[in-house]
Design a protein around this motif. Sequence first.
Motif, PDB file in Angstrom:
ATOM      1  N   ASP A   1       0.887  -1.154   0.000  1.00 23.09           N
ATOM      2  CA  ASP A   1       0.000   0.000   0.000  1.00 23.09           C
ATOM      3  C   ASP A   1       0.942   1.225   0.000  1.00 23.09           C
ATOM      4  O   ASP A   1       2.102   1.097   0.404  1.00 23.09           O
ATOM      5  N   CYS A   2       0.496   2.378  -0.438  1.00 23.15           N
ATOM      6  CA  CYS A   2       1.428   3.520  -0.517  1.00 23.15           C
ATOM      7  C   CYS A   2       1.293   4.467   0.671  1.00 23.15           C
ATOM      8  O   CYS A   2       2.211   4.599   1.472  1.00 23.15           O
ATOM      9  N   ASP A   3       0.112   5.121   0.785  1.00 25.01           N
ATOM     10  CA  ASP A   3       0.011   6.104   1.862  1.00 25.01           C
ATOM     11  C   ASP A   3      -0.090   5.412   3.224  1.00 25.01           C
ATOM     12  O   ASP A   3      -0.934   4.549   3.432  1.00 25.01           O
TER      13      ASP A   3
ATOM     14  N   VAL B   1       0.308  -0.606  -4.608  1.00 27.49           N
ATOM     15  CA  VAL B   1      -1.135  -0.503  -4.853  1.00 27.49           C
ATOM     16  C   VAL B   1      -1.699   0.653  -4.030  1.00 27.49           C
ATOM     17  O   VAL B   1      -1.650   0.615  -2.798  1.00 27.49           O
ATOM     18  N   THR B   2      -2.213   1.667  -4.700  1.00 30.26           N
ATOM     19  CA  THR B   2      -2.775   2.806  -3.961  1.00 30.26           C
ATOM     20  C   THR B   2      -4.226   3.075  -4.346  1.00 30.26           C
ATOM     21  O   THR B   2      -4.583   3.010  -5.529  1.00 30.26           O
ATOM     22  N   ASN B   3      -5.031   3.379  -3.353  1.00 31.64           N
ATOM     23  CA  ASN B   3      -6.428   3.734  -3.584  1.00 31.64           C
ATOM     24  C   ASN B   3      -6.601   5.210  -3.914  1.00 31.64           C
ATOM     25  O   ASN B   3      -7.706   5.640  -4.225  1.00 31.64           O
ATOM     26  N   ASN B   4      -5.535   5.984  -3.809  1.00 28.91           N
ATOM     27  CA  ASN B   4      -5.655   7.419  -4.095  1.00 28.91           C
ATOM     28  C   ASN B   4      -5.737   7.622  -5.614  1.00 28.91           C
ATOM     29  O   ASN B   4      -4.765   7.385  -6.340  1.00 28.91           O
TER      30      ASN B   4
ATOM     31  N   LEU C   1     -11.886  10.586  -5.509  1.00 26.80           N
ATOM     32  CA  LEU C   1     -11.746  11.804  -4.710  1.00 26.80           C
ATOM     33  C   LEU C   1     -11.826  13.029  -5.617  1.00 26.80           C
ATOM     34  O   LEU C   1     -11.172  13.082  -6.653  1.00 26.80           O
TER      35      LEU C   1
ATOM     36  N   ASN D   1     -12.649   3.877  -5.097  1.00 28.84           N
ATOM     37  CA  ASN D   1     -12.412   3.355  -3.737  1.00 28.84           C
ATOM     38  C   ASN D   1     -13.423   3.986  -2.804  1.00 28.84           C
ATOM     39  O   ASN D   1     -14.126   4.917  -3.196  1.00 28.84           O
TER      40      ASN D   1
ATOM     41  N   ASP E   1     -12.467   4.741   0.622  1.00 26.36           N
ATOM     42  CA  ASP E   1     -11.766   5.175   1.844  1.00 26.36           C
ATOM     43  C   ASP E   1     -12.490   6.385   2.436  1.00 26.36           C
ATOM     44  O   ASP E   1     -12.770   7.352   1.728  1.00 26.36           O
TER      45      ASP E   1
ATOM     46  N   GLY F   1      -8.274  10.391   3.776  1.00 24.17           N
ATOM     47  CA  GLY F   1      -6.952  10.203   3.179  1.00 24.17           C
ATOM     48  C   GLY F   1      -6.014  11.315   3.612  1.00 24.17           C
ATOM     49  O   GLY F   1      -6.456  12.388   4.036  1.00 24.17           O
ATOM     50  N   HIS F   2      -4.701  11.031   3.521  1.00 19.16           N
ATOM     51  CA  HIS F   2      -3.701  12.046   3.879  1.00 19.16           C
ATOM     52  C   HIS F   2      -3.389  12.933   2.682  1.00 19.16           C
ATOM     53  O   HIS F   2      -2.442  12.667   1.953  1.00 19.16           O
ATOM     54  N   LEU F   3      -4.191  13.962   2.490  1.00 20.17           N
ATOM     55  CA  LEU F   3      -3.875  14.882   1.394  1.00 20.17           C
ATOM     56  C   LEU F   3      -2.630  15.676   1.770  1.00 20.17           C
ATOM     57  O   LEU F   3      -1.909  16.164   0.919  1.00 20.17           O
TER      58      LEU F   3
ATOM     59  N   LYS G   1      -8.783  -1.220  -3.862  1.00 21.00           N
ATOM     60  CA  LYS G   1      -8.772  -2.140  -2.721  1.00 21.00           C
ATOM     61  C   LYS G   1     -10.058  -1.943  -1.903  1.00 21.00           C
ATOM     62  O   LYS G   1     -10.461  -0.808  -1.735  1.00 21.00           O
TER      63      LYS G   1
ATOM     64  N   ASP H   1      -1.671  -0.258   5.902  1.00 24.62           N
ATOM     65  CA  ASP H   1      -1.955   0.401   7.184  1.00 24.62           C
ATOM     66  C   ASP H   1      -3.438   0.407   7.511  1.00 24.62           C
ATOM     67  O   ASP H   1      -3.834   0.925   8.538  1.00 24.62           O
TER      68      ASP H   1
HETATM   69  N1  PLP Z   1      -7.597   8.398  -1.334  1.00 21.42           N
HETATM   70  C1  PLP Z   1      -7.094   9.605  -1.051  1.00 21.42           C
HETATM   71  C2  PLP Z   1      -7.734  10.804  -1.604  1.00 21.42           C
HETATM   72  C3  PLP Z   1      -5.969   9.742  -0.260  1.00 21.42           C
HETATM   73  O1  PLP Z   1      -5.484  10.962   0.005  1.00 21.42           O
HETATM   74  C4  PLP Z   1      -5.383   8.580   0.247  1.00 21.42           C
HETATM   75  C5  PLP Z   1      -4.217   8.674   1.056  1.00 21.42           C
HETATM   76  O2  PLP Z   1      -3.591   9.703   1.130  1.00 21.42           O
HETATM   77  C6  PLP Z   1      -5.938   7.344  -0.069  1.00 21.42           C
HETATM   78  C7  PLP Z   1      -7.037   7.295  -0.857  1.00 21.42           C
HETATM   79  C8  PLP Z   1      -5.357   6.062   0.386  1.00 21.42           C
HETATM   80  O3  PLP Z   1      -4.222   5.757  -0.383  1.00 21.42           O
HETATM   81  P1  PLP Z   1      -3.432   4.413  -0.128  1.00 21.42           P
HETATM   82  O4  PLP Z   1      -4.258   3.302  -0.667  1.00 21.42           O
HETATM   83  O5  PLP Z   1      -2.131   4.602  -0.853  1.00 21.42           O
HETATM   84  O6  PLP Z   1      -3.240   4.319   1.338  1.00 21.42           O
END
Ligand code: PLP
Length: 302
Positions: free
Chosen positions: A27-29, A59-62, A159, A187, A189, A192-194, A223, A248
Amino acid sequence: ISKSNAQPLSTENAKQLLNSVDAFLFDCDGVIWKGDKLIDGVPQTLDMLRSLGKKLVFVTNNSTKSRKKYAEKFHSLGIPVNEDEIFSSSFAAAMYLKVNDFPREKKVYVIGEEGILEELELAGFTALGGPADGKKNPELKSNCLFEHDKSVGAVVVGLDQYINFYKLQYGALCIRENPGCLFIATNRDASGHLTDLQEWPGAGCMVAAVCGATQKEPIVVGKPSTFLMDFLLQKYNITTSRMCMVGDRLDTDILFGQNAGCRTLLVFSGVVTESAFQDLSKELQVQPEYYTNSVSDILKYV
Ligand code: PLP
Ligand code: CA
């Protein structure tokens, strides 16, 4: 899996894990970075895993960036990663349409940002909407009928920091009134950590708004969806039992790995603290196999 099965990573089990795994899905963030800030010890850990011949996938959901932009972000943080090692939920949305033979003559309405627009364009689809649509607003007059494009065959929601009433109306009309129109969420979520200091509302909030307006549920492509895992597995010929998902979040990352039969490692460098984990895992019934403070612990133990 019962609660007692989750174990802290240790010298012993870290060695066993490394020996029995060919690929790590990160996962990234919260694992690699927090916002734009690299998490301590990550480059060294990834170097070590590569030197052991492990395949690394990210793999990132962002959905706000495309794979190309993520590759640039990795490079700017001093981590050499190829575009084809990155699976973002923006890319997943475009691949979902491609795999399902979405007709090229149909259009895609996007409540989301550049990442989704770029991936759709790269995959050869015509997109409408996106962040710029935020500048317009509907005129709510009794004699004004709000029109939408009848050739929109899919609405993709991710987002969108520029979400507004106009976009909600546009997306909802397409979903409700265009026959067979797909409702795709990158996604769900909640946050998220902008930035690295604070959490902000995530795509889940935009998706919930469209669900509310349409009373429909989306197809989720990021995810923990099996679509993304199946797509990824087709690209890499790896047995899931020899893969480890590192994340995480329990409800996205760990569930994503667990559903596919991967090994799982939860880290506390992101949104979940150790004490919150004990409560959350009871509530969600999702258990990682191992947990530890951060990915760099892998270096410590081997
Ligand atoms: N979506 C947004 C808009 C985010 O800012 C983040 C994390 O910063 C995520 C999803 C989750 O990303 P990841 O799947 O890399 O944790
Ligand atoms: Ca994360």
